[in-house]
Design a protein around this motif. Structure first.
Motif, short mmCIF file in Angstrom:
data_model
loop_
_atom_site.label_atom_id
_atom_site.label_comp_id
_atom_site.label_asym_id
_atom_site.label_seq_id
_atom_site.Cartn_x
_atom_site.Cartn_y
_atom_site.Cartn_z
N UNK A 17 -72.45 -8.35 -54.51
CA UNK A 17 -71.19 -8.81 -53.92
C UNK A 17 -70.81 -7.88 -52.77
N UNK A 18 -70.97 -6.58 -53.00
CA UNK A 18 -70.58 -5.62 -51.94
C UNK A 18 -71.55 -5.66 -50.76
N UNK A 19 -72.83 -5.87 -51.06
CA UNK A 19 -73.80 -5.99 -49.95
C UNK A 19 -73.37 -7.13 -49.04
N UNK A 20 -72.94 -8.24 -49.66
CA UNK A 20 -72.57 -9.43 -48.88
C UNK A 20 -71.24 -9.24 -48.18
N UNK A 21 -70.28 -8.61 -48.85
CA UNK A 21 -68.97 -8.40 -48.21
C UNK A 21 -69.13 -7.50 -46.99
N UNK A 22 -70.00 -6.51 -47.12
CA UNK A 22 -70.22 -5.60 -45.98
C UNK A 22 -70.79 -6.38 -44.79
N UNK A 23 -71.64 -7.33 -45.09
CA UNK A 23 -72.28 -8.15 -44.04
C UNK A 23 -71.24 -9.04 -43.36
N UNK A 24 -70.36 -9.67 -44.16
CA UNK A 24 -69.42 -10.66 -43.60
C UNK A 24 -68.12 -10.03 -43.10
N UNK A 25 -67.78 -8.87 -43.63
CA UNK A 25 -66.52 -8.21 -43.24
C UNK A 25 -66.85 -6.80 -42.75
N UNK A 26 -67.25 -6.68 -41.49
CA UNK A 26 -67.76 -5.39 -41.02
C UNK A 26 -66.75 -4.25 -41.05
N UNK A 73 -90.92 -6.71 -51.92
CA UNK A 73 -91.76 -6.50 -50.73
C UNK A 73 -91.68 -7.68 -49.77
N UNK A 74 -91.32 -8.84 -50.31
CA UNK A 74 -91.20 -10.04 -49.46
C UNK A 74 -89.83 -10.13 -48.79
N UNK A 75 -88.98 -9.11 -49.01
CA UNK A 75 -87.75 -9.01 -48.21
C UNK A 75 -86.47 -9.51 -48.84
N UNK A 76 -86.44 -9.61 -50.18
CA UNK A 76 -85.26 -10.20 -50.81
C UNK A 76 -83.99 -9.39 -50.58
N UNK A 77 -84.11 -8.08 -50.37
CA UNK A 77 -82.87 -7.28 -50.26
C UNK A 77 -82.18 -7.38 -48.89
N UNK A 78 -82.74 -8.20 -47.99
CA UNK A 78 -82.05 -8.37 -46.69
C UNK A 78 -80.97 -9.44 -46.85
N UNK A 79 -79.74 -8.97 -47.00
CA UNK A 79 -78.63 -9.89 -47.32
C UNK A 79 -78.34 -10.87 -46.18
N UNK A 80 -78.54 -10.45 -44.93
CA UNK A 80 -78.22 -11.36 -43.82
C UNK A 80 -79.06 -12.65 -43.93
N UNK A 81 -80.32 -12.50 -44.31
CA UNK A 81 -81.19 -13.67 -44.47
C UNK A 81 -80.74 -14.57 -45.61
N UNK A 82 -80.25 -13.94 -46.68
CA UNK A 82 -79.77 -14.71 -47.84
C UNK A 82 -78.52 -15.50 -47.44
N UNK A 83 -77.63 -14.86 -46.71
CA UNK A 83 -76.39 -15.54 -46.30
C UNK A 83 -76.74 -16.73 -45.39
N UNK A 84 -77.71 -16.52 -44.53
CA UNK A 84 -78.16 -17.63 -43.65
C UNK A 84 -78.72 -18.80 -44.49
#
Ligand SMILES: NC(=O)c1ccc[n+]([C@@H]2O[C@H](COP(=O)([O-])OP(=O)(O)OC[C@H]3O[C@@H](n4cnc5c(N)ncnc54)[C@H](O)[C@@H]3O)[C@@H](O)[C@H]2O)c1
Length: 344
Positions: free
Chosen positions: A156-165, A16-27
């Motif tokens: 890994x795929x969540x992050x690859x999708x974010x970095x490699x559109x 609920x605190x937003x952990x699944x938002x990968x863009x924030x994690x990458x930042x």
């Protein structure tokens, strides 16, 4: 005022605190790698509680203690205590890893939060590959070949999708074809990328622009002859690539070479211990590339090998942001440590 409380966050509250938002994690992680490069941290080597030598982990599992302090604008200490039982998914239908993270106030060192660390750990492991892919993969990468249909390859795929559109097709291989099928179905729905189970590691790797291995394998799952020029490989687990894959790399990049060697389990660490790799064979730590002190990918033909071992700095940084989000949203349960300390 001597009462001390800490905040407990269950997995539901971490979500609920937003952990699944990968863009924030990458930042968060780009920031961590800058702090790492600037040496503004304290990072004791991981302690592995295990029931045998390093290779016993692949069958009997381990519990790792990972303490650290992150400086810079993070300024937080803490520890991740993470169990890993490789039999859990197959024997009990349970996750391999289970983690708690404790955050400690940087001034008093009092514990301020205890959180489920299982999802944080998986998200930060994906996020590290996301940062690496941004600098080391071809930006036009479309096809990923992944080995291991477990928790890590989801993030890994969540992050690859974010970095490699442009990523549009994924081939997944797992020893358990059932697990690969379920993974392909769930991730296709969740990420909106076409994920197909394949029958061998070779099929997954051949023709891929990006390769990820995140398995509990005891022996190499990828071979040099399957890999194309221009490929980016993120090595997440232990002894997963044959030595020739390391040897063919145009650039060998790690998160933290001291920690990789200390842990001893991934292929480059095994090769180092056997005298087949030297410190000078490591092109860079990721922080050197993120800060612009070394170049990332320089042309379309390089095969770039990235090996992460995982650092507590990543867990603590992401956990701190989740803790702050939880405070802002009023999530979690306050637990009293003491009403008044017995002795001062
Ligand atoms: N580098 C890091 O920072 C980091 C962080 C977290 C986890 N890890 C490592 O990542 C690995 C995967 O973790 P997970 O949580 O996804 O585990 P998991 O148990 O959920 O999934 C692992 C999968 O690997 C498959 N597998 C085992 N041997 C195989 C083989 N020879 N060929 C194909 N598939 C095989 C298993 O069937 C299983 O489905 C573990 O080794 C873990 O220690 C690394």
């Amino acid at each position: 005022m001597s009462r001390h409380e800490l905040l407990y966050l269950s997995q539901k509250e971490v979500l609920a605190a937003g952990i699944l938002e990968m863009a924030g994690v990458i930042e968060d992680l780009e920031n961590v790698f800058k702090v790492h490069h600037n040496k503004d941290y304290v990072l004791p080597a991981k302690t592995a509680l295990r029931w045998g030598d390093a290779h016993s982990e692949e069958t009997k599992g381990r519990i790792n203690a990972m303490p650290g302090y992150v400086g810079g604008n993070i300024n937080m200490s803490g520890i991740k205590w993470i169990g890993s039982a490789p039999q859990n998914p197959h024997k009990y239908g349970l996750p391999r890893a289970s983690a708690l993270i404790i955050l400690n106030d940087p001034e008093t060192y009092f514990p301020v939060a205890v959180l489920d660390g299982t999802i944080i750990s998986a998200m930060r492991t994906g996020g590290v590959t996301g940062v690496a892919a941004k600098y080391l993969a071809r930006p036009d990468s479309q096809i990923a070949g992944i080995i291991g249909a477990g928790t890590q390859n989801r993030t890994q795929l969540m992050a690859l999708k974010e970095s490699l559109p442009k990523l549009s097709k994924v081939k997944v291989y797992d020893l358990s074809s059932e697990r690969a099928k379920t993974f392909a179905k769930e991730v296709t729905e969740f990420l909106g990328i076409d994920v197909q189970p394949v029958a061998s590691g070779r099929e997954a790797v051949e023709g891929a622009d990006v390769i990820v291995t995140a398995t509990t394998a005891k022996e190499p799952v990828i071979k040099a002859e399957w890999i194309d020029n221009g490929c980016f490989y993120s090595h997440v687990g232990g002894y997963e690539s044959e030595y020739a894959v390391v040897k063919m790399a145009s650039k060998l990049v790690v998160d933290d070479w001291y920690q990789v060697k200390h842990r001893g389990t991934p292929t480059p660490a095994i090769m180092f211990a056997e005298g087949l790799l030297e410190d000078s064979d490591i092109y860079a730590e990721l922080g050197e590339i993120v800060t612009g002190n070394k170049n990332g990918r320089e042309n379309e033909n390089e095969f770039i090998y990235f090996n992460s071992i995982g650092m507590a700095l990543e867990d603590i940084t992401v956990a701190k942001r989740i803790y702050e989000n939880a405070l802002a949203k009023g999530l979690g349960t306050s637990l009293e440590l003491w009403e008044k300390p017995l002795w001062v």
